[in-house]
Design an enzyme around this catalytic site. Sequence first.
Site, PDB file in Angstrom:
ATOM      1  N   ASP A  11     -40.859  16.813 -42.361  1.00 10.94           N
ATOM      2  CA  ASP A  11     -41.897  17.511 -43.111  1.00 10.94           C
ATOM      3  C   ASP A  11     -42.275  16.685 -44.340  1.00 10.94           C
ATOM      4  OD1 ASP A  11     -41.731  19.563 -41.309  1.00 10.94           O
ATOM      5  OD2 ASP A  11     -40.591  20.907 -42.611  1.00 10.94           O
ATOM      6  N   LYS A  38     -40.014  23.079 -35.837  1.00  9.95           N
ATOM      7  CA  LYS A  38     -39.624  24.440 -35.516  1.00  9.95           C
ATOM      8  C   LYS A  38     -38.292  24.512 -34.785  1.00  9.95           C
ATOM      9  CE  LYS A  38     -42.588  27.631 -34.850  1.00  9.95           C
ATOM     10  NZ  LYS A  38     -42.574  28.132 -36.240  1.00  9.95           N
ATOM     11  N   ALA A  40     -35.677  22.223 -34.850  1.00  2.00           N
ATOM     12  CA  ALA A  40     -34.594  21.877 -35.768  1.00  2.00           C
ATOM     13  C   ALA A  40     -34.386  22.968 -36.806  1.00  2.00           C
ATOM     14  CB  ALA A  40     -34.888  20.541 -36.436  1.00  2.00           C
ATOM     15  N   SER A 213     -45.199  40.527 -44.966  1.00  9.19           N
ATOM     16  CA  SER A 213     -44.710  41.489 -45.956  1.00  9.19           C
ATOM     17  C   SER A 213     -44.605  42.909 -45.407  1.00  9.19           C
ATOM     18  CB  SER A 213     -45.630  41.488 -47.180  1.00  9.19           C
ATOM     19  OG  SER A 213     -46.940  41.898 -46.820  1.00  9.19           O
ATOM     20  N   ALA A 240     -40.704  28.052 -43.690  1.00  8.26           N
ATOM     21  CA  ALA A 240     -39.711  28.221 -42.619  1.00  8.26           C
ATOM     22  C   ALA A 240     -39.305  29.667 -42.391  1.00  8.26           C
ATOM     23  CB  ALA A 240     -38.468  27.385 -42.934  1.00  8.26           C
ATOM     24  N   ALA A 241     -40.087  30.602 -42.898  1.00 12.52           N
ATOM     25  CA  ALA A 241     -39.681  32.004 -42.797  1.00 12.52           C
ATOM     26  C   ALA A 241     -39.537  32.457 -41.347  1.00 12.52           C
ATOM     27  CB  ALA A 241     -40.680  32.892 -43.528  1.00 12.52           C
ATOM     28  N   GLY A 242     -40.531  32.129 -40.513  1.00 12.29           N
ATOM     29  CA  GLY A 242     -40.471  32.551 -39.119  1.00 12.29           C
ATOM     30  C   GLY A 242     -39.321  31.922 -38.361  1.00 12.29           C
ATOM     31  N   ASP A 243     -39.047  30.650 -38.618  1.00 12.93           N
ATOM     32  CA  ASP A 243     -37.939  29.979 -37.944  1.00 12.93           C
ATOM     33  C   ASP A 243     -36.595  30.526 -38.410  1.00 12.93           C
ATOM     34  OD1 ASP A 243     -39.701  28.342 -36.539  1.00 12.93           O
ATOM     35  OD2 ASP A 243     -39.719  26.835 -38.128  1.00 12.93           O
ATOM     36  N   SER A 273     -35.059  32.931 -47.461  1.00 13.65           N
ATOM     37  CA  SER A 273     -35.640  31.594 -47.270  1.00 13.65           C
ATOM     38  C   SER A 273     -36.931  31.408 -48.062  1.00 13.65           C
ATOM     39  CB  SER A 273     -35.890  31.320 -45.783  1.00 13.65           C
ATOM     40  OG  SER A 273     -37.035  31.999 -45.316  1.00 13.65           O
ATOM     41  N   ARG A 276     -37.150  30.048 -51.787  1.00 10.33           N
ATOM     42  CA  ARG A 276     -36.834  28.657 -52.107  1.00 10.33           C
ATOM     43  C   ARG A 276     -37.878  27.748 -51.488  1.00 10.33           C
ATOM     44  NH1 ARG A 276     -30.874  29.593 -49.447  1.00 10.33           N
ATOM     45  NH2 ARG A 276     -30.045  31.013 -51.027  1.00 10.33           N
ATOM     46  N   SER A 282     -34.229  25.597 -47.277  1.00  7.69           N
ATOM     47  CA  SER A 282     -34.364  26.948 -47.830  1.00  7.69           C
ATOM     48  C   SER A 282     -33.532  27.991 -47.081  1.00  7.69           C
ATOM     49  CB  SER A 282     -35.837  27.374 -47.787  1.00  7.69           C
ATOM     50  OG  SER A 282     -36.248  27.652 -46.453  1.00  7.69           O
TER      51      SER A 282
END
Length: 294
Positions: A11, A38, A40, A213, A240-243, A273, A276, A282
């Site tokens: 990234d 995604k 990793a 949210s 990276a919230a979804g991962d 996550s 951060r 994160s």
Amino acid sequence: MITVFGSANMDLAAYVGRAPKLGETVTGRDFRTVPGGKGANQAIAAARAGAPVTFLGAVGDDAFGAEMRDTLAGAGVDVGLLRRAPGVSGIAHIVVDDEGGNSIIVVPGANGTVTGPTAAERDVIAASQALLLQLELPMPAVTAAARAAREAGVPVILTPAPAQPLPGALLDAVTLLLPNEHEAAGITGAADPGAALDKLLERVEEAVITLGSQGALYGSRAGERLHVPAVPVKAVDTTAAGDTFAGALAVARAEGRPAADALRFAAAAAALSVRREGASTSMPLRAEIDAEIG
């Protein structure tokens, strides 16, 4: 053990007050290179959430590839079968604004060389408690891995991102489909998440639609329906919230938690996550997730 068959990208993240419009130049406040992708990301999230994890995929023979391998291994992920392809590793160019929103351009690199699981990788998949998949590898490779898991009786969790048409051969092998609300609408043509969930369950046994949210919706063909609210949080970086959600959900399911508990565990991990900056950097540790749940 959880197996992740997926992408590894470096990234290249630029942080700005607001993202530029087409043709516009803005001045950023920071720049970082952070191992991601995604696949990793989900592997690291699952490992930090407390599961033994094996990552299957490919990196290039460049410096980014070496760094991504070291990062995965440092997080406790088994990279013994991670391929090293000639040429460059995958990269993701990410712009993150001060509201925590992001836009991403992915260049596949070594990820594009993966055409399907090898015999050794099939053996690892067959010995797993779950297989996590995304769509940053070529579709034939993802489909082949899903079918290998299905034939071995291993549950398959698919994050259908980046959004693209999903072949029937892939959906037939998926146990749980995990889109966000936009991906769910694209797949089903239904803008309402509840209606989209009903349509998804015509194709797969279980589905979770993440709603940012607003939390997440879960449904199963057995008739169970749940809405789990998100943990209130001020987002710093949602990259990276979804991962993180996917990796933590896989861990909770592997531990045999009921759907409601598994979703709360995943929501807590995702909330941690987004507080951060960064992707893999994160993701919370198991102790942090347990403390967040209380």
